[in-house]
Enzyme design. Structure first.
Site, PDB file in Angstrom:
ATOM      1  N   GLY A 263       0.820  -1.203   0.000  1.00 20.84           N
ATOM      2  CA  GLY A 263       0.000   0.000   0.000  1.00 20.84           C
ATOM      3  C   GLY A 263       0.857   1.258   0.000  1.00 20.84           C
ATOM      4  CB  THR A 264       3.991   2.123   1.784  1.00 24.38           C
ATOM      5  OG1 THR A 264       3.448   1.967   3.086  1.00 24.38           O
ATOM      6  CG2 THR A 264       4.984   3.271   1.789  1.00 24.38           C
TER       7      THR A 264
ATOM      8  CG  ASN B 222      -4.375   3.824   9.603  1.00 24.07           C
ATOM      9  OD1 ASN B 222      -4.626   4.969   9.244  1.00 24.07           O
ATOM     10  ND2 ASN B 222      -3.222   3.490  10.168  1.00 24.07           N
TER      11      ASN B 222
ATOM     12  CB  SER C 234      -2.462  -3.283   1.315  1.00 21.82           C
ATOM     13  OG  SER C 234      -1.569  -4.192   1.913  1.00 21.82           O
ATOM     14  CB  ALA C 235      -2.388  -8.595  -0.711  1.00 20.53           C
ATOM     15  CG  HIS C 236      -0.428  -7.033   4.795  1.00 23.73           C
ATOM     16  ND1 HIS C 236      -0.336  -6.768   6.133  1.00 23.73           N
ATOM     17  CD2 HIS C 236      -0.136  -5.872   4.175  1.00 23.73           C
ATOM     18  CE1 HIS C 236       0.015  -5.511   6.322  1.00 23.73           C
ATOM     19  NE2 HIS C 236       0.138  -4.935   5.140  1.00 23.73           N
TER      20      HIS C 236
ATOM     21  CB  CYS D 294       3.329   2.476  10.384  1.00 23.25           C
ATOM     22  SG  CYS D 294       2.612   1.194   9.388  1.00 23.25           S
TER      23      CYS D 294
END
Lengths: 386, 373
Positions: free
Chosen positions: B70-71, B145, B194-196, B317
């Site tokens: 995603g970043t 988030n 993002s996948a995770h 993060c």
């Protein structure tokens, strides 16, 4: 000079002062040198008054010198070319190590007295040829910018080199007993450990944490610091002890301004138990007089009062910036300043006592079951081989 | 271990892993290879692309390029589009946008940061006020988030375009994709996912873009992903992403309804006034952020881990900083920020886990109050 073998000459520091113990000091020094070169193919020879590292891959010379520079007892070292003791070969090597320009001087040491030329003659001949082939060079025997050393040995070889690099000095680690360093993760304690290792002491580490108030990264940081120190002091052991319950009890039951004073007394008690268990002969701390509230003479007196082992404080007379300078030199600074808490701020009083009276401390301590708390912490020690 | 930190990452979906496994074995070929094996892998990768895109957008009108996270998607959007004038975002964004905006200053573009409301959603009026004729890029995240607040990006995009039709509109959809209903409209130029976060793997992300939108590459090389993202495709990660997303989207609304219930149940079960609520009631069903006011969230987090509950504090993060800058921007005081804890759910979360989590949280806070109070 592609064909000449590269060797490294190591000269040692104070070992020669040690009279009859010299053999012992040299043996320990040899072991330490070998340990520092672990994993690199080489041969280590002891010759008159110095050591020679030979038979290594030429590319490894820098790495070997870097490791040797951290072994205590090394006074200086030089990267040299080893050639046959023949004037032609010696000249070729001298040309390779000579500077490209500026003033220089050739200095010869002749151990092999049967060599057909005297030291003075070698100096004159090699110096003269270097001069005639390079117009940018000039001889200055008093204050030369560069030197070319020639060492004619008794075994038919000569060592030629241009530079002395300074070693760490001090005494071989292991020749001055064994101590337990109270290591916090800050800047000072690793430097204190370094100073004691420099005087030949084997240093083991004890770290106090107050998980879950402090985090696991703080412990990883101490492990990292121990590994960096290990490059100087050899392999080592880290013991960690939890003081969480002790801090909670102090916080609940005792005068807030004595929090740190009381905690330090517990730390010293635990440290002494650990030290006696693993045969450490003293405790080592990074205290510097007056640096923080607990490091006043009154604070130090109160901590010393609970132990009988000597407590060595090699930084006691150092200013913070002097400590930082050493910390940067030995490579612990960058790790020390990582922002993980090493002492629990949850329990930090607003105004810690700067000059706590021993009688008041002992009165407050009576509110706690000291023996049980120390025992609880010692029972849960964790030992980590670095 | 009860895992309630699904906004940080999710446990990979084993079924999706099994279905994707052939890309680690017989279908290992480079999708750029011209022989049959390579062509087959390329076809599968394209099928994944269409399917992942189709869940939230019309594949006739949008493209999808695979990235590493995603970043990366956010950074490519920012640095590809914010090249002149000013760029506008809000104080609730993930660090991937906030840090990229700080960098814009060094590249001659003026970053403008709109304030957020106390729940973390963007203050629409303030945002629009910052958009002018010199604005080249606007980025507003879809789901916050740290609080779960949902921004109405369709309306925001429309309002931004009404004010400046040339401004590019991007949204970070990392916490929205596969969790709440999303349908991209043509006013939304770019969308990061993002996948995770949905049961697939770390190391796979995607940037969706309006067809014909002139995006620039971030990495140069072999020209993969239509020359927009060079580097051999992570075919296994992409397949994993596809199969995990299939499951997520199949039960999206049912999961959403159930997890909204769990979110409110957890809040009900937490003792007051030990806890204060920071998340809005109309936010993502997947996130409940609370504060054990006056205590330290990080210490509670470690206590809870030892007791069998994994839970977040602010955003993982930026856990090295004392306070979450996002929650700070929401206007909470220091003591509330200190105690922030984020519970985030997944479709695997059960009612028993919610009940147990509440017990553990109540107990940990009571215990810590007793010791440190």
């Amino acid at each position: 000079m592609d064909g000449a073998e590269k060797v490294i000459i190591i000269r040692y520091a104070e070992i020669h002062l040690k009279g009859k113990n010299r053999g012992y000091f040299e043996r320990v020094f040899t072991v330490n040198l070998e340990r520092s070169l672990k994993g690199i193919r080489h041969e280590l020879h002891r010759t008159s008054g110095r050591y020679l590292v030979a038979k290594f891959e030429p590319d490894m010379a820098e790495e070997i010198m870097s490791r040797i520079s951290r072994v205590f007892g090394v006074h200086s070292y030089s990267l040299a070319l080893c050639v046959a003791a023949d004037m032609g070969e010696i000249y070729a090597a001298a040309k390779a190590v000579a500077p490209a320009c500026g003033t220089f001087k050739v200095e010869t040491h002749r151990a092999d007295k049967k060599f057909p030329r005297t030291s003075m003659e070698i100096n004159a001949e090699i110096g003269g040829r270097l001069l005639s082939e390079n117009k940018m060079l000039k001889v200055d025997v008093h204050e030369p910018q560069s030197l070319v050393y020639i060492d004619v040995r008794e075994n038919g070889t000569a060592l030629v080199f241009g530079k002395f690099s300074e070693g760490s000095g001090g005494m071989p680690v292991g020749t001055s007993g064994k101590g337990l360093l109270l290591i916090s993760g800050g800047i000072d304690s690793p430097v204190a450990g370094y100073m004691m290792a420099k005087r030949g002491m084997n240093v083991e580490y004890l770290h106090f944490h107050s998980y879950p108030y402090t985090n696991e990264q703080a412990k990883d940081k101490v492990i990292e610091l121990g590994k960096i120190l290990g490059r100087y002091s050899g392999t080592a052991k880290l013991v960690t002890a939890s003081v969480t319950h002790i801090q909670e009890e102090i916080h609940k039951k005792c005068a807030a301004e004595l929090n740190v004073t009381l905690l330090r007394r517990f730390m010293f008690r635990i440290a002494e138990r650990v030290a006696r268990r693993q045969k450490d002969q003293c405790l080592i701390t990074g205290e510097s007089l007056g640096q923080v509230a607990s490091q006043t003479i009154e604070g130090i007196t109160s901590s010393n009062a609970v132990v009988t082992l000597p407590v060595l404080r090699p930084l006691i007379g150092f200013d913070k910036n002097e400590i930082i300078t050493i910390s940067k030199k030995i490579g612990t600074y960058e790790t020390s300043v990582l922002p993980f808490e090493d002492c629990c701020t949850v329990f930090l009083p607003d105004f810690p006592a700067i000059k706590p009276k021993l009688s008041f401390i002992e009165e407050e301590e009576k509110k706690l079951d000291v023996e049980a708390l120390v025992e609880e912490s010692v029972r849960a020690l964790e030992v980590i081989d670095l | 271990m009860i895992y309630l930190d699904n906004a940080a990452t999710t446990c990979p979906n084993a079924r999706a892993g099994l279905r994707a496994a052939s890309f680690l074995t017989e279908n290992f070929y480079n999708p750029s290879a011209r022989y049959h094996g390579g062509v087959c892998v390329a076809r599968e990768t394209d099928a994944a692309r269409n399917e992942l895109l189709g869940f939230v957008a019309d594949p006739e009108k949008f493209d999808l390029i695979f990235t590493s996270c995603g970043t990366e998607s956010d950074n490519q959007a920012v640095f590809s589009c914010a090249k002149r004038g000013n760029a506008v975002t809000d104080a609730g964004e993930h660090a991937a946008i906030r840090s990229a905006f700080s960098e814009l200053k060094n590249r001659g573009v003026e970053p403008r940061i709109a304030p957020v409301n106390s729940d973390g959603s963007v203050n629409t009026e303030a945002l629009l006020h910052l958009v002018d004729e010199k604005t080249s890029f606007v980025s507003v995240m879809h789901v916050n988030n740290e609080t779960g607040a949902v921004n109405d990006i369709r309306t925001l995009a429309r309002l931004v375009k009404a004010k400046n039709p040339r401004a590019v509109f991007h949204s970070d959809g990392v916490q929205a994709y596969g969790r709440i209903p999303v349908r991209l409209t043509e006013e939304i130029d770019l969308y990061s996912v993002s996948a995770h976060k949905i049961g697939a793997l770390k190391g796979t992300g995607a940037l969706m873009k309006r067809k014909k939108f002139p995006l620039s590459p971030f990495l140069y090389g072999g020209g993969q992903e239509g020359n927009l993202r060079s580097g051999t495709e992570n075919t296994y990660g992409i397949a994993y992403f596809r199969y995990a997303a299939e499951e997520k989207f199949a039960s999206l609304s049912a999961d959403g309804a159930r997890l909204s219930g769990y979110r409110e149940m957890l809040w009900e079960l937490l003792e007051k006034p030990l806890f204060a609520r920071l998340s809005p009631e109309n936010g993502s069903p997947y996130i409940l952020t609370v504060s054990a006011v006056g205590l330290r969230g990080e210490v509670l987090q470690r206590k809870l881990w030892d007791a069998g509950l994994a839970i977040g504090t602010g955003s993982a993060c930026n856990s090295k900083k004392p306070h979450s800058p996002v929650l700070e921007a929401c206007g909470w005081d220091g003591k509330t920020l200190d105690g922030a804890l984020r519970a985030s759910f997944s479709p695997e979360t059960t009612e028993e886990e919610i009940v147990r989590a509440a017990e553990l949280m109540n107990a940990a806070v009571r215990e810590m109050k007793e010791v440190t109070g």
